[in-house]
Design a protein around this motif. Sequence first.
Motif, mmCIF file in Angstrom:
data_model
loop_
_atom_site.group_PDB
_atom_site.id
_atom_site.type_symbol
_atom_site.label_atom_id
_atom_site.label_comp_id
_atom_site.label_asym_id
_atom_site.label_seq_id
_atom_site.Cartn_x
_atom_site.Cartn_y
_atom_site.Cartn_z
ATOM 1 N N VAL A 5 70.809 -51.698 43.562
ATOM 2 C CA VAL A 5 70.659 -50.919 44.791
ATOM 3 C C VAL A 5 69.005 -50.777 44.980
ATOM 4 O O VAL A 5 68.400 -50.984 45.820
ATOM 5 N N TRP A 6 68.534 -50.261 43.649
ATOM 6 C CA TRP A 6 67.257 -49.768 43.679
ATOM 7 C C TRP A 6 66.304 -51.186 44.071
ATOM 8 O O TRP A 6 65.224 -51.110 44.616
ATOM 9 N N LYS A 7 66.785 -52.274 43.424
ATOM 10 C CA LYS A 7 65.856 -53.599 43.693
ATOM 11 C C LYS A 7 66.031 -53.962 45.211
ATOM 12 O O LYS A 7 65.054 -54.238 45.765
ATOM 13 N N ASP A 8 67.240 -53.658 45.701
ATOM 14 C CA ASP A 8 67.242 -54.002 47.253
ATOM 15 C C ASP A 8 66.310 -53.041 48.104
ATOM 16 O O ASP A 8 65.752 -53.499 48.991
ATOM 17 N N ILE A 9 66.315 -52.009 47.665
ATOM 18 C CA ILE A 9 65.450 -50.800 48.244
ATOM 19 C C ILE A 9 63.841 -51.219 48.052
ATOM 20 O O ILE A 9 63.309 -50.941 49.216
ATOM 21 N N GLN A 10 63.692 -51.631 46.992
ATOM 22 C CA GLN A 10 62.393 -51.802 46.536
ATOM 23 C C GLN A 10 61.866 -53.227 47.476
ATOM 24 O O GLN A 10 60.802 -53.267 47.828
ATOM 25 N N ASN A 11 62.715 -53.962 47.848
ATOM 26 C CA ASN A 11 62.663 -55.235 48.641
ATOM 27 C C ASN A 11 62.523 -54.780 50.106
ATOM 28 O O ASN A 11 62.822 -55.694 51.204
ATOM 29 N N LYS A 12 62.602 -53.660 50.278
ATOM 30 C CA LYS A 12 62.821 -53.221 51.674
ATOM 31 C C LYS A 12 64.139 -53.415 52.642
ATOM 32 O O LYS A 12 64.255 -53.600 53.789
ATOM 33 N N LYS A 13 65.141 -53.853 51.726
ATOM 34 C CA LYS A 13 66.373 -53.956 52.381
ATOM 35 C C LYS A 13 67.276 -52.593 52.686
ATOM 36 O O LYS A 13 68.056 -52.153 51.558
ATOM 37 N N LEU A 27 69.028 -39.544 38.506
ATOM 38 C CA LEU A 27 69.362 -40.754 39.419
ATOM 39 C C LEU A 27 69.077 -40.522 40.771
ATOM 40 O O LEU A 27 68.623 -41.189 41.790
ATOM 41 N N MET A 28 69.430 -39.266 41.046
ATOM 42 C CA MET A 28 69.593 -38.730 42.654
ATOM 43 C C MET A 28 68.127 -38.754 43.043
ATOM 44 O O MET A 28 67.622 -39.290 44.145
ATOM 45 N N GLN A 29 67.155 -38.154 42.074
ATOM 46 C CA GLN A 29 65.743 -37.955 42.308
ATOM 47 C C GLN A 29 64.793 -39.317 42.562
ATOM 48 O O GLN A 29 64.247 -39.617 43.386
ATOM 49 N N GLU A 30 65.396 -40.366 41.630
ATOM 50 C CA GLU A 30 64.668 -41.394 41.524
ATOM 51 C C GLU A 30 65.203 -42.333 42.765
ATOM 52 O O GLU A 30 64.417 -43.247 43.446
ATOM 53 N N THR A 31 66.399 -42.201 43.084
ATOM 54 C CA THR A 31 66.911 -43.370 44.239
ATOM 55 C C THR A 31 66.330 -42.615 45.494
ATOM 56 O O THR A 31 65.845 -43.494 46.306
ATOM 57 N N LEU A 32 66.166 -41.532 45.855
ATOM 58 C CA LEU A 32 65.492 -40.875 46.936
ATOM 59 C C LEU A 32 63.921 -41.350 47.006
ATOM 60 O O LEU A 32 63.400 -41.631 47.906
ATOM 61 N N ILE A 35 63.810 -44.768 48.102
ATOM 62 C CA ILE A 35 64.083 -45.000 49.604
ATOM 63 C C ILE A 35 62.616 -44.477 50.310
ATOM 64 O O ILE A 35 62.402 -45.002 51.376
ATOM 65 N N VAL A 36 62.199 -43.554 50.243
ATOM 66 C CA VAL A 36 61.044 -43.050 50.779
ATOM 67 C C VAL A 36 59.871 -43.910 50.506
ATOM 68 O O VAL A 36 58.823 -44.271 51.555
ATOM 69 N N GLN A 37 59.639 -44.426 49.329
ATOM 70 C CA GLN A 37 58.396 -45.254 48.940
ATOM 71 C C GLN A 37 58.710 -46.530 49.810
ATOM 72 O O GLN A 37 57.394 -47.088 50.110
ATOM 73 N N ALA A 38 59.766 -47.046 49.992
ATOM 74 C CA ALA A 38 60.035 -48.333 50.667
ATOM 75 C C ALA A 38 59.969 -48.185 52.146
ATOM 76 O O ALA A 38 59.738 -49.252 52.925
ATOM 77 N N SER A 39 60.278 -46.865 52.601
ATOM 78 C CA SER A 39 60.014 -46.477 53.959
ATOM 79 C C SER A 39 58.833 -46.430 54.596
ATOM 80 O O SER A 39 58.624 -46.835 55.550
ATOM 81 N N LEU A 40 58.083 -45.796 53.863
ATOM 82 C CA LEU A 40 56.722 -45.016 54.367
ATOM 83 C C LEU A 40 55.495 -45.228 53.638
ATOM 84 O O LEU A 40 55.710 -45.423 52.291
#
Length: 340
Positions: A5-13, A27-32, A35-40
């Motif tokens: 999932v992290w890989k997909d998020i980093q690839n902006k999926k 894990l909660m903190q890193e996932t969030l 998401i923020v890093q890939a979005s903005l």
Amino acid sequence: MIFDVWKDIQNKKLTPVYLLLGEEAFLMQETLRYIVQASLLEEEKDFNLSMYDMEDTAIETAIEDAETLPFMGERRVVVIKNPVFLTSEKKKEKVEHGIEKLEQYLHSPAPYTVVVFVAPYEKLDERKKITKLLKKQATVLEMKSLSDADTIKWMVNVARETQVELEGDAVNQLLLLTAGDLMVIHQELQKLSTYVGEGGIVTVDTVNLLVARTLEQNIFDLIDHVIHKRSKHALQIFYDLLKNNEEPIKILSLLVNQFRLILQVKELSTVGYGQQQIATTVKVHPFRVKLALQQAKLFQTEELAKILMELAEADYEMKTGKKDKQLLIELFLLKLFNEK
């Protein structure tokens, strides 16, 4: 897997709605963060990143924000923390939540907004209509303790990102000293990487030099020395803890916790539970279960029950001031030396 999932998020999926559910805070903190890093972009965060705590703010406010077009950017990220209305908790809420507004949004989420529900709970109330709808419409990511293998894989990846190499023995020692706590491991890896420098190798000696033992790890070692009749080493750990101003009552409490864990894993393994199942049942990291299983082999169930009774008696005498606190633990340890 969370890594995929992290890989997909980093690839902006990215998907419009995420539900981060569970009690593994790191894990909660890193996932969030991903998401923020890939979005903005960094400069967009001031305008397009909002966080709302549902214990203080009504859900309608967060949804209205999610429906607002982003300012000077392509996306908006709305983080909704502590959505207690998804649980069965009965505590009186400070605010009233317009759940109908959330239901409408979930049926048709804004294409330009990523909404992230951060639910630091073991489970949600599956009987609620809103819970069912959210789990159906959102990408649900469960924040559970990683297995040993996944923890090691993650550690190696973190080291690789900082361009250093982790020796196999160093990985095991770092796991041992941190009891598998992901937050602590991450902090220690940053320190170790800085110490060896880019292209460097983190060895077991480096870990022993820089990583402090937790109080829990010292207690584990103390018990291990007792089991193997290394009385001098066990007492040395105890006296070192006292020198470091650790309270005897806290040391006693941790002894109780460790022996209780040993008894629990022994009983659960006897009825066929595996390491991961035991970790989920007793709510501790799988690595701590692995260590407790090793120690459990050296005790009979009756011995462990008796030890816990003796610790309960010591706790009573300590709290009522019947005996000196340090002496109580010394007597307990000496008795264990003689019995093992």
